[in-house]
Design an enzyme around this catalytic site. Sequence first.
Site, short mmCIF file in Angstrom:
data_model
loop_
_atom_site.label_atom_id
_atom_site.label_comp_id
_atom_site.label_asym_id
_atom_site.label_seq_id
_atom_site.Cartn_x
_atom_site.Cartn_y
_atom_site.Cartn_z
N LYS A 65 0.84 -1.20 0.00
CA LYS A 65 0.00 0.00 0.00
C LYS A 65 0.88 1.26 0.00
O LYS A 65 2.10 1.18 0.21
CB LYS A 65 -0.92 -0.05 1.22
N TYR B 248 -12.64 -2.36 -3.17
CA TYR B 248 -13.18 -2.34 -1.80
C TYR B 248 -14.71 -2.20 -1.79
O TYR B 248 -15.27 -1.65 -0.83
CB TYR B 248 -12.53 -1.20 -1.02
N HIS C 257 -1.81 -5.39 1.39
CA HIS C 257 -3.08 -6.06 1.13
C HIS C 257 -2.81 -7.49 0.72
O HIS C 257 -1.86 -7.75 -0.02
CB HIS C 257 -3.85 -5.36 0.00
N ASN D 99 -1.77 -0.13 7.41
CA ASN D 99 -1.29 -1.49 7.69
C ASN D 99 -0.47 -2.12 6.56
O ASN D 99 -0.34 -3.33 6.45
CB ASN D 99 -2.45 -2.39 8.13
N GLU E 26 -9.97 -10.02 -7.69
CA GLU E 26 -9.02 -8.90 -7.56
C GLU E 26 -7.93 -8.96 -8.65
O GLU E 26 -7.53 -7.93 -9.19
CB GLU E 26 -8.38 -8.93 -6.17
#
Length: 161
Positions: free
Chosen positions: A20, A60, A126, A123, A137
């Site tokens: 990310k 998402y 992914h 975080n 995805e």
Amino acid sequence: GHRRKSTLPGVREQTLIAVKPDGVQRRLVGQIIQRFEQRGFKLVGMKMLQASEDLLSQHYSELRMKPFYPSLLRYMSSGPVVVMVWEGHNVVQTSRTMVGHTNPVEAPPGTVRGDFSIHVSRNVVHASDSPEGANREIQLWFQGKELLNWDCCDQTSTYEV
Ligand code: IDP
């Protein structure tokens, strides 16, 4: 006789892993790739891009009613990401274990999130959460021609073929 392709079930399973924007900013890309390489998984696709809000809203879509959804899209579109497709036996489940709990507070040391992050809103990485989600995805982020079908030289040391 000699068989080129493994017959073990699930060896061709694939998952989407993304570093990310916070992970890219913090120069963690190399260390994250290294973990998947050293575990024995095969990299079959990789690219760097700044994701559009349109792509992220599809990625998402299940979270669109969550209170953190607008800030999640802002964070994920704030800078470049490195998206990868990794392949191997049970790669979806194993990479979720390697990445650790969504909330880094719950992620043990040794996991990516447990080693490199503190707060759920940043975080670092992914990882797809199911084989079906992974396929969805991968199709969203990659064109078919961007995924390479290649034989890894250590195949017989990684699997019983
Ligand atoms: P996952 O990334 O571990 O699969 P999801 O529940 O699918 O977890 O959430 C997607 C992402 O949304 C998380 O990785 C995290 O970046 C963000 N997120 C999840 N919960 C929260 C929250 O409570 N506050 C802020 N961001 C969150």
